[in-house]
Design a protein around this motif. Structure first.
Motif, PDB file in Angstrom:
ATOM      1  N   ILE A 159       0.809  -1.218   0.000  1.00 59.38           N
ATOM      2  CA  ILE A 159       0.000   0.000   0.000  1.00 59.38           C
ATOM      3  C   ILE A 159       0.850   1.280   0.000  1.00 59.38           C
ATOM      4  O   ILE A 159       0.303   2.362   0.117  1.00 59.38           O
ATOM      5  CB  ILE A 159      -0.965   0.040   1.203  1.00 59.38           C
ATOM      6  N   GLY A 160       2.149   1.174  -0.097  1.00 54.39           N
ATOM      7  CA  GLY A 160       2.974   2.379  -0.102  1.00 54.39           C
ATOM      8  C   GLY A 160       3.448   2.741   1.292  1.00 54.39           C
ATOM      9  O   GLY A 160       2.709   2.598   2.276  1.00 54.39           O
ATOM     10  N   SER A 161       4.680   3.237   1.394  1.00 52.51           N
ATOM     11  CA  SER A 161       5.292   3.467   2.705  1.00 52.51           C
ATOM     12  C   SER A 161       4.553   4.524   3.516  1.00 52.51           C
ATOM     13  O   SER A 161       4.420   4.414   4.740  1.00 52.51           O
ATOM     14  CB  SER A 161       6.758   3.881   2.526  1.00 52.51           C
ATOM     15  N   GLY A 162       4.057   5.590   2.866  1.00 49.69           N
ATOM     16  CA  GLY A 162       3.336   6.620   3.606  1.00 49.69           C
ATOM     17  C   GLY A 162       2.049   6.083   4.211  1.00 49.69           C
ATOM     18  O   GLY A 162       1.699   6.406   5.358  1.00 49.69           O
ATOM     19  N   LYS A 163       1.344   5.257   3.449  1.00 52.13           N
ATOM     20  CA  LYS A 163       0.096   4.713   3.952  1.00 52.13           C
ATOM     21  C   LYS A 163       0.325   3.636   5.007  1.00 52.13           C
ATOM     22  O   LYS A 163      -0.547   3.372   5.829  1.00 52.13           O
ATOM     23  CB  LYS A 163      -0.733   4.143   2.791  1.00 52.13           C
ATOM     24  N   VAL A 164       1.507   3.023   4.992  1.00 52.82           N
ATOM     25  CA  VAL A 164       1.823   2.057   6.051  1.00 52.82           C
ATOM     26  C   VAL A 164       1.859   2.760   7.394  1.00 52.82           C
ATOM     27  O   VAL A 164       1.396   2.216   8.409  1.00 52.82           O
ATOM     28  CB  VAL A 164       3.166   1.352   5.757  1.00 52.82           C
ATOM     29  N   ARG A 165       2.395   3.999   7.428  1.00 54.56           N
ATOM     30  CA  ARG A 165       2.427   4.745   8.691  1.00 54.56           C
ATOM     31  C   ARG A 165       1.007   5.070   9.159  1.00 54.56           C
ATOM     32  O   ARG A 165       0.700   4.991  10.347  1.00 54.56           O
ATOM     33  CB  ARG A 165       3.252   6.032   8.516  1.00 54.56           C
ATOM     34  N   GLU A 166       0.125   5.441   8.213  1.00 52.06           N
ATOM     35  CA  GLU A 166      -1.268   5.687   8.580  1.00 52.06           C
ATOM     36  C   GLU A 166      -1.930   4.410   9.093  1.00 52.06           C
ATOM     37  O   GLU A 166      -2.697   4.433  10.065  1.00 52.06           O
ATOM     38  CB  GLU A 166      -2.036   6.234   7.375  1.00 52.06           C
ATOM     39  N   LEU A 167      -1.641   3.291   8.430  1.00 52.18           N
ATOM     40  CA  LEU A 167      -2.208   2.013   8.854  1.00 52.18           C
ATOM     41  C   LEU A 167      -1.699   1.632  10.235  1.00 52.18           C
ATOM     42  O   LEU A 167      -2.454   1.095  11.059  1.00 52.18           O
ATOM     43  CB  LEU A 167      -1.855   0.932   7.828  1.00 52.18           C
ATOM     44  N   PHE A 168      -0.428   1.943  10.519  1.00 54.63           N
ATOM     45  CA  PHE A 168       0.123   1.661  11.845  1.00 54.63           C
ATOM     46  C   PHE A 168      -0.651   2.425  12.925  1.00 54.63           C
ATOM     47  O   PHE A 168      -0.961   1.881  13.988  1.00 54.63           O
ATOM     48  CB  PHE A 168       1.609   2.035  11.880  1.00 54.63           C
ATOM     49  N   ASP A 169      -0.960   3.699  12.642  1.00 51.47           N
ATOM     50  CA  ASP A 169      -1.739   4.487  13.611  1.00 51.47           C
ATOM     51  C   ASP A 169      -3.113   3.879  13.845  1.00 51.47           C
ATOM     52  O   ASP A 169      -3.622   3.852  14.975  1.00 51.47           O
ATOM     53  CB  ASP A 169      -1.883   5.926  13.114  1.00 51.47           C
ATOM     54  N   ILE A 170      -3.750   3.381  12.776  1.00 52.86           N
ATOM     55  CA  ILE A 170      -5.073   2.764  12.907  1.00 52.86           C
ATOM     56  C   ILE A 170      -4.980   1.480  13.714  1.00 52.86           C
ATOM     57  O   ILE A 170      -5.835   1.193  14.553  1.00 52.86           O
ATOM     58  CB  ILE A 170      -5.672   2.495  11.509  1.00 52.86           C
ATOM     59  N   VAL A 171      -3.926   0.685  13.470  1.00 54.84           N
ATOM     60  CA  VAL A 171      -3.736  -0.561  14.219  1.00 54.84           C
ATOM     61  C   VAL A 171      -3.581  -0.264  15.707  1.00 54.84           C
ATOM     62  O   VAL A 171      -4.176  -0.931  16.567  1.00 54.84           O
ATOM     63  CB  VAL A 171      -2.505  -1.328  13.685  1.00 54.84           C
ATOM     64  N   VAL A 172      -2.796   0.762  16.028  1.00 55.00           N
ATOM     65  CA  VAL A 172      -2.597   1.137  17.433  1.00 55.00           C
ATOM     66  C   VAL A 172      -3.903   1.637  18.041  1.00 55.00           C
ATOM     67  O   VAL A 172      -4.270   1.282  19.171  1.00 55.00           O
ATOM     68  CB  VAL A 172      -1.488   2.201  17.552  1.00 55.00           C
ATOM     69  N   ALA A 173      -4.633   2.458  17.295  1.00 53.91           N
ATOM     70  CA  ALA A 173      -5.862   3.055  17.821  1.00 53.91           C
ATOM     71  C   ALA A 173      -6.948   2.016  18.067  1.00 53.91           C
ATOM     72  O   ALA A 173      -7.704   2.108  19.044  1.00 53.91           O
ATOM     73  CB  ALA A 173      -6.367   4.134  16.864  1.00 53.91           C
ATOM     74  N   THR A 174      -7.041   1.021  17.201  1.00 51.62           N
ATOM     75  CA  THR A 174      -8.096   0.007  17.342  1.00 51.62           C
ATOM     76  C   THR A 174      -7.687  -1.151  18.232  1.00 51.62           C
ATOM     77  O   THR A 174      -8.536  -1.946  18.637  1.00 51.62           O
ATOM     78  CB  THR A 174      -8.490  -0.551  15.964  1.00 51.62           C
ATOM     79  N   GLY A 175      -6.388  -1.284  18.527  1.00 53.04           N
ATOM     80  CA  GLY A 175      -5.919  -2.417  19.311  1.00 53.04           C
ATOM     81  C   GLY A 175      -5.892  -3.705  18.531  1.00 53.04           C
ATOM     82  O   GLY A 175      -5.978  -4.806  19.113  1.00 53.04           O
ATOM     83  N   ALA A 176      -5.755  -3.619  17.215  1.00 49.20           N
ATOM     84  CA  ALA A 176      -5.734  -4.819  16.375  1.00 49.20           C
ATOM     85  C   ALA A 176      -4.434  -5.584  16.584  1.00 49.20           C
ATOM     86  O   ALA A 176      -3.393  -5.007  16.910  1.00 49.20           O
ATOM     87  CB  ALA A 176      -5.888  -4.432  14.910  1.00 49.20           C
ATOM     88  N   ASP A 177      -4.513  -6.901  16.409  1.00 54.46           N
ATOM     89  CA  ASP A 177      -3.296  -7.715  16.494  1.00 54.46           C
ATOM     90  C   ASP A 177      -2.963  -8.388  15.173  1.00 54.46           C
ATOM     91  O   ASP A 177      -1.977  -9.122  15.078  1.00 54.46           O
ATOM     92  CB  ASP A 177      -3.425  -8.778  17.593  1.00 54.46           C
ATOM     93  N   THR A 178      -3.774  -8.175  14.127  1.00 55.78           N
ATOM     94  CA  THR A 178      -3.539  -8.793  12.825  1.00 55.78           C
ATOM     95  C   THR A 178      -4.024  -7.859  11.733  1.00 55.78           C
ATOM     96  O   THR A 178      -5.049  -7.196  11.881  1.00 55.78           O
ATOM     97  CB  THR A 178      -4.280 -10.143  12.710  1.00 55.78           C
ATOM     98  N   VAL A 179      -3.289  -7.816  10.624  1.00 55.80           N
ATOM     99  CA  VAL A 179      -3.704  -7.096   9.424  1.00 55.80           C
ATOM    100  C   VAL A 179      -3.845  -8.117   8.302  1.00 55.80           C
ATOM    101  O   VAL A 179      -2.953  -8.940   8.084  1.00 55.80           O
ATOM    102  CB  VAL A 179      -2.682  -6.007   9.031  1.00 55.80           C
ATOM    103  N   ILE A 180      -4.989  -8.085   7.610  1.00 52.31           N
ATOM    104  CA  ILE A 180      -5.236  -9.013   6.509  1.00 52.31           C
ATOM    105  C   ILE A 180      -5.339  -8.207   5.223  1.00 52.31           C
ATOM    106  O   ILE A 180      -6.142  -7.271   5.123  1.00 52.31           O
ATOM    107  CB  ILE A 180      -6.531  -9.816   6.729  1.00 52.31           C
ATOM    108  N   CYS A 181      -4.522  -8.563   4.235  1.00 52.24           N
ATOM    109  CA  CYS A 181      -4.494  -7.863   2.956  1.00 52.24           C
ATOM    110  C   CYS A 181      -5.326  -8.621   1.925  1.00 52.24           C
ATOM    111  O   CYS A 181      -5.248  -9.847   1.841  1.00 52.24           O
ATOM    112  CB  CYS A 181      -3.061  -7.703   2.455  1.00 52.24           C
ATOM    113  N   ASP A 182      -6.095  -7.882   1.131  1.00 54.02           N
ATOM    114  CA  ASP A 182      -6.990  -8.481   0.141  1.00 54.02           C
ATOM    115  C   ASP A 182      -6.240  -8.743  -1.157  1.00 54.02           C
ATOM    116  O   ASP A 182      -6.493  -8.130  -2.190  1.00 54.02           O
ATOM    117  CB  ASP A 182      -8.185  -7.557  -0.103  1.00 54.02           C
ATOM    118  N   GLY A 183      -5.300  -9.647  -1.100  1.00 53.22           N
ATOM    119  CA  GLY A 183      -4.485 -10.008  -2.252  1.00 53.22           C
ATOM    120  C   GLY A 183      -3.391 -10.949  -1.781  1.00 53.22           C
ATOM    121  O   GLY A 183      -3.255 -11.203  -0.582  1.00 53.22           O
TER     122      GLY A 183
END
Length: 476
Positions: free
Chosen positions: A101-125
């Protein structure tokens, strides 16, 4: 983070008027979260599921199609026992080769993971080994792709010895290119000259790394599983050959996962196989005997469901099971009439069937489309499907609506015995009459003083058995 509106995405599915930052942004997909509103329940705290964030890359098609794909990924995640917290889609011309998803969006995704308390990310591909490693290093949580998720569901649902072996083979084939070590502590390789200063007794020599050891062991296991599946395929081929020798017509039920194939098998044959409102509830094929309204017997086989982007490892591992479809006389293609985009399901199933027939080097059997779940579909959708799929039969396996019409259509499509006989069978040979009824198609039957006068379509071997009782120079 700038969000795209739904209208913008639909009006400009490919390029142009939107700003680059907007086109590349992550966009939340509403309605995917399955998080409980009240997390104080004791059961929830005791049985906490994996908490996942879904991420997709929209490269082509409409916004509705991209959201439907992510919604299907959410159902897959729930089937695997996960709890979906958030669904995100990024608009890109193609996935980023390094981080999907691109390095900049990885940082945004990291913030979302921290905010939601997620322990897994699943990619649609399907992620490459490099993308998988980069994402895990940057997100600090477990990352899996669509292929690994489907393999995990298959592993949970496999019941038979053959099914478990096929799933394990697919998982190992997926794992081999993705093996990686964590730190120098896993190295078993002596460094420098015979181990150098860090060597010592027992550490001299070429050695091998932990990855090489794992890869060697996995390759040995893959070879063993292939031999076991080949032996099971021989047994399956023997049973299939017995049915072919008896010239019993065969029908294979194919279709998208959760389209209601097992329910339809139960409705036609009363087989009593597992029916569950879940993806990939059926992995082991079930074959049952059924009869047409005119009394001809045939076999009906329930097969594993298909899905968009079905992992090629699964197609390879389940080759022997899927070959049942290539050897059938007729395919009963079941479509979920209540699905928002059933035509996409039809295309996905046909793509997998085309791959099977290419490897099987035989033409695809004739296809009869069955639109299932008529009780849950609205009338407008059914009218549209009838127009898109002419000749389709509309049924509801749950209520039994349309099943008699389906049996009539099966009777018309199934191959008929090709020898017409006219015989007068004495009453002392009642077993021949019973055989004609069970294995042939009786056209007329009359009980006379001398015996039973039969006109029927039968196979050549049955015609030979009736030859001594032929009337008026018939083939019998």
């Amino acid at each position: 983070m700038t969000e795209l509106t739904y209208t913008d995405l639909v009006e400009d599915p490919s390029t142009g008027d939107l700003e680059l930052s907007e086109r590349a942004s992550l966009r939340r997909v509403a309605g995917l979260s399955t998080e409980l509103s009240d997390i104080t329940e004791v059961e929830y705290r005791k049985l906490r599921l994996e908490r996942v964030v879904l991420v997709g890359v929209w490269t082509e098609g409409t916004a509705e199609q991209s959201e439907a794909s992510l919604a299907e990924l959410a159902r897959l995640a729930e089937t695997a026992g996960s709890e979906v917290l958030e669904g995100l889609v990024q608009r890109r011309a193609k996935p980023d080769p390094a981080t999907y998803i691109g390095s900049g969006k990885v940082r945004e995704l990291f913030d979302i993971v921290v905010a939601t308390g997620a322990d897994t990310v699943i990619c649609d591909g399907e992620l490459s080994p490099g993308q998988l490693r980069q994402l895990e290093e940057r997100l600090k949580v477990k990352v899996i792709d669509r292929t690994a998720l489907i393999l995990d569901i298959f592993a949970q649902h496999a019941r038979s010895r053959e099914g478990k072996a096929q799933v394990e083979l697919a998982q190992l084939q997926y794992l081999i290119p993705r093996l990686r070590g964590w730190g120098e502590s896993l190295s078993r390789q002596a460094g420098g000259r015979a181990g150098g200063a860090n060597g010592g007794v027992g550490l001299r020599g070429p050695g091998e790394t932990k990855l090489e050891t794992d890869r060697r062991r996995i390759n040995k296991r893959v070879a063993k599983l292939r031999r076991e599946i080949a032996a099971m395929d021989t047994i399956r081929a023997t049973k299939r050959g017995r049915r072919v020798a008896n010239e019993v017509p065969s029908v294979a039920i194919v279709g998208y996962t959760n389209a209601g194939k097992s329910s339809l098998l139960n409705a036609i044959t009363g087989a009593g196989v597992l029916v569950e409102n879940a993806l990939f509830a059926t992995l082991d094929p079930t074959t049952r005997r059924a009869a047409t309204p005119d009394g001809r017997t045939f076999t009906l086989t329930d097969t594993v469901g298909f899905v968009r982007h079905l992992p090629h490892q699964l197609v390879d591992a389940f080759r022997s099971t899927l070959d049942e479809t290539a050897d059938a006389d007729l395919l009963l293609h079941v479509v979920d009439g209540s699905d928002p985009a059933p035509e996409e399901q039809v295309n996905a199933v046909r793509q997998v069937l085309a791959e099977i027939t290419r490897s099987h080097e035989s033409p695809l059997p004739p296809e009869l489309i069955v639109i299932n779940k008529a009780d849950a579909a609205d009338e407008l959708s059914l009218v549209r499907l009838r127009h898109l799929l002419p000749g389709a039969i509309v049924v509801s396996a749950k209520t039994g609506e349309g099943v008699p019409e389906l049996l009539d259509a099966l009777a018309e499509r199934l191959p008929r015995p090709d020898v017409v006989v006219d015989a007068l069978v004495p009453y002392t040979r009642g077993e021949l009459v019973a055989r004609v009824h069970s294995e042939g198609e009786v056209l007329t039957e009359e009980h006379l003083a001398e015996g039973t006068r039969l006109s029927a379509r039968v196979r050549p071997d049955v015609a030979s058995a009736l030859e001594a009782y032929a009337v008026n120079g018939s083939p019998a």
